[in-house]
Scaffold this active site. Structure first.
Site, PDB file in Angstrom:
ATOM      1  N   GLY A  16       0.833  -1.336  -0.045  1.00  8.36           N
ATOM      2  CA  GLY A  16      -0.063  -0.062  -0.080  1.00  8.36           C
ATOM      3  C   GLY A  16       1.092   1.060  -0.022  1.00  8.36           C
ATOM      4  O   GLY A  16       2.116   1.119   0.279  1.00  8.36           O
ATOM      5  N   GLY A  17       0.233   2.328  -0.164  1.00  8.37           N
ATOM      6  CA  GLY A  17       0.895   3.670  -0.428  1.00  8.37           C
ATOM      7  C   GLY A  17       1.450   3.864   1.018  1.00  8.37           C
ATOM      8  O   GLY A  17       0.926   3.510   2.149  1.00  8.37           O
ATOM      9  N   SER A  18       2.369   5.000   1.093  1.00  8.38           N
ATOM     10  CA  SER A  18       2.684   5.561   2.297  1.00  8.38           C
ATOM     11  C   SER A  18       1.460   6.217   2.979  1.00  8.38           C
ATOM     12  O   SER A  18       0.346   6.665   2.307  1.00  8.38           O
ATOM     13  CB  SER A  18       3.543   6.824   2.098  1.00  8.38           C
ATOM     14  OG  SER A  18       3.822   7.734   3.309  1.00  8.38           O
ATOM     15  N   SER A  19       1.328   5.851   4.415  1.00  8.34           N
ATOM     16  CA  SER A  19       0.511   6.323   5.212  1.00  8.34           C
ATOM     17  C   SER A  19      -1.226   5.933   4.811  1.00  8.34           C
ATOM     18  O   SER A  19      -2.216   6.256   5.352  1.00  8.34           O
ATOM     19  CB  SER A  19       0.207   7.923   5.326  1.00  8.34           C
ATOM     20  OG  SER A  19       1.038   8.528   5.719  1.00  8.34           O
ATOM     21  N   GLY A  21      -2.017   2.902   5.949  1.00 10.94           N
ATOM     22  CA  GLY A  21      -2.319   1.947   7.208  1.00 10.94           C
ATOM     23  C   GLY A  21      -1.689   0.502   7.330  1.00 10.94           C
ATOM     24  O   GLY A  21      -1.991  -0.280   8.037  1.00 10.94           O
ATOM     25  N   LYS A  22      -0.623   0.478   6.499  1.00 14.01           N
ATOM     26  CA  LYS A  22       0.056  -1.043   6.581  1.00 14.01           C
ATOM     27  C   LYS A  22       0.543  -1.233   7.835  1.00 14.01           C
ATOM     28  O   LYS A  22       0.295  -2.227   8.254  1.00 14.01           O
ATOM     29  CB  LYS A  22       1.249  -0.762   5.646  1.00 14.01           C
ATOM     30  CG  LYS A  22       0.894  -0.803   4.129  1.00 14.01           C
ATOM     31  CD  LYS A  22       2.092  -0.772   3.250  1.00 14.01           C
ATOM     32  CE  LYS A  22       3.004   0.270   3.539  1.00 14.01           C
ATOM     33  NZ  LYS A  22       2.781   1.388   3.369  1.00 14.01           N
ATOM     34  N   ASP A  43      10.335   0.427   5.253  1.00 11.04           N
ATOM     35  CA  ASP A  43      11.021   1.568   6.214  1.00 11.04           C
ATOM     36  C   ASP A  43      12.063   0.808   6.900  1.00 11.04           C
ATOM     37  O   ASP A  43      13.237   1.649   7.172  1.00 11.04           O
ATOM     38  CB  ASP A  43       9.747   2.365   7.060  1.00 11.04           C
ATOM     39  CG  ASP A  43       9.049   3.011   6.480  1.00 11.04           C
ATOM     40  OD1 ASP A  43       9.104   3.486   5.322  1.00 11.04           O
ATOM     41  OD2 ASP A  43       7.761   3.212   6.984  1.00 11.04           O
TER      42      ASP A  43
END
Length: 183
Positions: A16-19, A21-22, A43
């Site tokens: 999923g994209g940044s932010s 909720g992964k 990250d």
């Protein structure tokens, strides 16, 4: 796609994209899934990079939030992924958080690294507006990255299923995923 044995997958890849909720979802999955699951994310890899690779030619976040990666980054990423795959092949249960900014090529690299590992591929979606709001609250991301990635990281990617974190509670989603994987 997902081919579970009697015990289910050994690896879960959340893309999923940044932010999106992964990380919140991965933490909730650790509580909901049976057994012990390690959580590893892109990250973690980026934080481990030599400082000289954070910037031009390695991993760079542009002023508008666009992410560019160079060959040195990709080479180290493949080595890291191979190590993660080895952990899974040696019995570790893994939840892997990533954002496929290089699209289908990123999934192909993970598929190679996780060869022989029963893997669940889960898309973590979130609307660009909500992702941008989360990004602003975090304060540790360049504005624009979350909205830019919200859709593009999913283009051409094959999933076993997707979840939408826009309005959903991570624990509820994790219970749903755990139930689905148990079937």
């Amino acid at each position: 796609m997902l081919e579970t044995g009697a015990t289910g997958p050994s690896a879960i890849v959340l893309n999923g994209g940044s932010s999106s909720g992964k990380s919140s979802l991965a933490l909730a999955l650790q509580s909901e899934l049976p057994g012990s699951w390690l959580r590893l994310g892109i990250d973690d890899f980026i934080d481990a990079l030599p400082p000289r690779l954070v910037g031009a030619g390695g991993f760079e976040v542009e002023a508008d939030g666009a992410v560019t990666i160079g060959p040195a980054f990709t080479a180290l990423e493949q080595q890291w992924q191979a190590g993660v795959g080895a952990m899974a092949r040696h019995g570790a249960h893994l939840i892997i958080e990533d954002n496929f900014v290089s699209g289908v090529a990123a999934q192909k690299r993970w598929r190679k690294a996780l060869e022989g590992v029963t893997t669940a591929w889960i898309g973590v979606r979130c609307t660009p507006v909500v992702a941008a709001e989360r990004e602003a609250r975090r304060g540790d991301r360049i504005a624009g990255m979350a909205a830019r990635q919200a859709l593009i990281v999913h283009e051409g990617i094959e999933y076993d299923f997707t979840v939408d974190t826009t309005n959903a509670d991570p624990t509820t989603l994790a219970r749903s995923i755990a139930h689905r994987l148990a079937r």
